[in-house]
Design an enzyme around this catalytic site. Structure first.
Site, short mmCIF file in Angstrom:
data_model
loop_
_atom_site.label_atom_id
_atom_site.label_comp_id
_atom_site.label_asym_id
_atom_site.label_seq_id
_atom_site.Cartn_x
_atom_site.Cartn_y
_atom_site.Cartn_z
N LYS A 1 0.85 -1.20 0.00
CA LYS A 1 0.00 0.00 0.00
C LYS A 1 0.88 1.25 0.00
CE LYS A 1 -3.93 1.76 2.75
NZ LYS A 1 -4.75 1.44 3.95
N SER B 1 -9.43 1.41 2.91
CA SER B 1 -8.50 2.21 2.12
C SER B 1 -7.41 1.39 1.45
CB SER B 1 -7.85 3.26 3.03
OG SER B 1 -7.08 2.66 4.05
N SER C 1 -10.13 -0.99 6.87
CA SER C 1 -9.40 -0.76 5.62
C SER C 1 -8.64 -1.96 5.09
CB SER C 1 -8.43 0.42 5.79
OG SER C 1 -9.15 1.61 5.94
#
Length: 502
Positions: free
Chosen positions: A115, A193, A217
Site C-alpha cells: 500500500k 483504504s 481498511s
C-alpha cells in the site's frame, strides 16, 4: 537509484495485446510449474516452495507478475508505482543465492506489492497526497523491511485514498492517481483504504500486499475483492513508516496486516511482520499461537447479522448463517448474540474522532506540504471542549471494558463485514447515507476494541452481478490464531478466492 512513479497507461487493445504476449514469452520455463497464468495464481506458500525447490526461477516469477499487472492494471488502476529494474535485479540475486545453496528466508524470491501509505526505500511513496507526489524515502517501513529481509521482492505500490482516510464514498480515490476499481466487475468499488492492495492481489498481479486498517481498511477490501485479510490484535504489528503511524489520541484505532488469496499465507506472513521495533511504543511481545493447535469443535461461537442500526441484505444474512452452520456441524456451542452497547460504541468513536475539529487532518496536510485535499477528506469541523473530549475517552473505555467482560463467554464472533455486496463507483465523493451504513459501521468497532478480526470469501453476490461476498471473523485479544483457524475452516468449506474474469 530512485525508482520514480510509473504513470497509468491508457486502456486499449494495444496494451492488452502487449500484456497477453508477454504472458506467453516464458515458454518451457513453466513446463513443470504450469502456465504463467497458473503460476501467478499460486499462493504465497506454494510459490515460495516452488522457488526454493527450483521448479521455477524468481526472475520468471517476477516477470509473470509484471505481465499480469500489465494486463489488468489499465482497467483497475491498482498499482500506482513500480520498480521493475530493481525487482528483476533482486530476483536474479535470489536465483544466484539459491544456486549457491543460500536462502534469505521463508519468502525467498516471492514478489509482493505494498500500500502506498508505507515508506519504501528508493521508491516513491505518496500516501495519496499531492504534497508527497515526488517523495522518495531513504528507508523502508518496519513491515516492508521485515518481509524484504525474509526474501520478498517489492514490485510496486498500490493505490490508497489520501492519508488512507480521504476516499469518501468512492473509497479508494485520490487526486494523484484517481480511482481504483474492482477486478470482478467493471466500474465497481474495491472498498478502501487498502483498495489497490485488495484489487491487485485478487487479480493475481501480486502474491500478497500489506495494508493498514483504521476502521475496516483491510477487511473491507478483502470482502470486496474476494480474498483473505487480517487486522491483527492492536499491539502486534508496528506502524513505523506508515503515513499515519504511532502516537496521538487516535493511535489505538490503527493496525497493520496482510492481504492474501489464501488464509495459510497470512499465517506465514504474520510472524515475519509482527513484534516490537524501536519506534512504535504501543507494541507488545506477545507470542502468536499456531492455528493448527486450535480445537475448532470446542469453540463457543456468537453470531449476529446486523449492527443494531441497519438491516443487512438477505444474501449477506444467508452467508453468515451458512458459516454458522459449519461450526454448528463441528459440535460448537453457537448462540445469536452481539457485544453490548455496540452501536453506542460506534457513535462514541465517531464523536471522538471529530472532537478536535479535524485538526489532526489539517496537521497531516501541513506536515506533507499539501495545499489541495482530496474531495473525500473531511478537514473541517468544530472542536469540542477539553472536558467533552476526556468524557468521550472515558465513555469509550467503559464500553470496551463491558464488551471485554461479555466476550469471556465466547471464543469467536461471526458477523457481517458490511450490509450488502459492493456497488458501482458513485459520482459523488462525500459520504452518503448509504455509505455511512457500510464498512465503517460494522468494522470500526473492532478497531476501537483492538480485537483481532479477519475476512475470508464465502460466496458470490447475485444482487451485484458476481461480486464477492465474505464473512467477518473476530476473536478475543491476542487470539489471532483462533481467527486464522476459523477462517481456514470456512475457506476449506467454500473454496475461498476464485480468479476474476480477465
Amino acid at each position: 537509484m530512485n525508482y520514480r512513479l510509473s504513470r497509468r497507461k491508457l486502456l486499449g487493445t494495444t496494451a492488452a495485446a502487449t500484456a497477453a504476449a508477454s504472458l506467453g514469452r516464458f515458454g518451457s520455463a513453466f513446463a513443470a510449474a504450469g502456465t504463467p497464468e497458473q503460476l501467478v495464481e499460486r499462493s504465497v506458500v506454494e510459490i515460495a516452495a516452488m522457488i526454493r525447490s527450483k521448479q521455477v526461477s524468481a526472475v520468471d516469477v517476477v516477470k509473470a507478475c509484471y505481465a499480469r499487472i500489465d494486463l489488468v492494471n489499465p482497467r483497475i488502476n491498482a498499482v500506482v508505482a513500480q520498480c521493475r529494474e530493481r525487482a528483476l535485479a533482486e530476483a536474479a540475486e535470489a536465483d544466484a543465492l539459491l544456486a549457491r545453496g543460500q536462502i534469505k528466508g521463508p519468502l525467498h524470491g516471492v514478489p509482493f506489492t505494498v500500500k502506498d501509505s508505507f515508506d519504501t526505500a528508493g521508491v516513491v511513496s505518496t500516501g495519496g497526497t499531492l504534497g508527497r507526489k515526488d517523495f522518495v524515502p531513504g528507508k523502508d517501513a518496519t513491515v516492508v523491511a521485515r518481509v524484504r529481509e525474509a526474501g520478498a521482492i517489492l514490485l510496486g505500490k498500490t493505490n490508497t485514498p489520501e492519508f488512507t482516510l480521504g476516499g469518501g464514498a468512492r473509497e479508494t480515490f485520490n487526486l494523484l492517481h484517481g480511482q481504483t476499481y474492482n477486478p470482478y466487475g467493471e466500474g465497481y468499488l474495491c472498498s478502501g483504504s487498502s483498495g489497490g492492495a485488495g484489487a491487485i492481489v485478487a487479480a493475481a498481479g501480486s502474491y500478497f500486499d500489506i495494508g493498514s486498517d483504521y476502521g475496516g481498511s483491510i477487511r473491507g477490501p478483502a470482502f470486496a475483492n474476494g480474498i483473505a485479510g487480517l487486522k491483527p490484535t492492536y499491539g502486534r504489528v508496528p506502524r513505523t513508516g506508515h503515513i499515519v503511524g504511532y502516537g496521538g489520541p487516535f493511535d489505538t484505532f490503527q493496525e497493520i496486516g496482510p492481504l492474501t488469496r489464501r488464509v495459510a499465507d497470512i499465517e506465514l506472513l504474520l510472524p515475519i511482520m509482527m513484534g516490537q521495533d524501536s519506534s512504535d511504543a504501543a507494541m507488545a511481545p506477545v507470542p502468536l499461537g499456531a492455528s493448527k493447535d486450535v480445537d475448532l469443535s470446542k469453540l463457543r461461537v456468537a453470531w449476529y447479522d446486523d449492527n443494531g442500526s441497519v438491516k443487512v441484505s438477505g444474501e449477506v444474512q444467508a452467508i453468515i448463517k451458512q458459516c454458522v452452520g459449519y461450526f454448528r456441524a463441528l459440535g460448537c456451542k453457537v448462540k445469536e448474540d452481539r457485544p453490548p452497547r455496540f452501536k453506542e460504541l460506534a457513535d462514541t468513536r465517531s464523536a471522538f474522532s471529530g472532537a478536535d475539529g479535524r485538526a489532526f487532518m489539517r496537521r497531516l496536510l501541513k506536515k506533507h506540504g499539501t495545499t489541495q485535499a482530496s474531495p473525500g477528506l473531511n478537514i473541517s469541523g468544530d472542536a469540542v471542549a477539553s472536558t467533552e473530549f476526556t468524557r468521550l475517552c472515558e465513555k469509550m473505555d467503559a464500553i470496551k471494558s463491558e464488551q471485554l467482560a461479555w466476550f469471556e463467554q465466547y471464543d469467536l464472533i461471526l458477523c457481517p463485514v458490511t450490509w450488502r455486496a459492493v456497488q458501482k463507483v458513485p459520482a459523488e465523493f462525500l459520504k452518503s447515507p448509504e455509505w455511512g451504513a457500510g464498512y465503517g459501521g460494522m468494522t470500526s468497532e473492532y478497531n476501537t476494541t483492538g480485537w483481532p478480526a479477519g475476512v475470508v470469501r464465502v460466496g458470490t453476490s447475485k444482487e451485484s452481478k458476481g461480486l464477492p461476498l465474505g464473512i467477518h471473523v473476530v476473536a478475543q485479544p491476542w487470539r489471532d490464531d483462533v481467527v486464522l483457524a476459523a477462517m481456514a475452516h470456512i475457506e476449506a468449506q467454500t473454496g475461498g478466492w476464485i480468479p476474476p474474469p480477465l
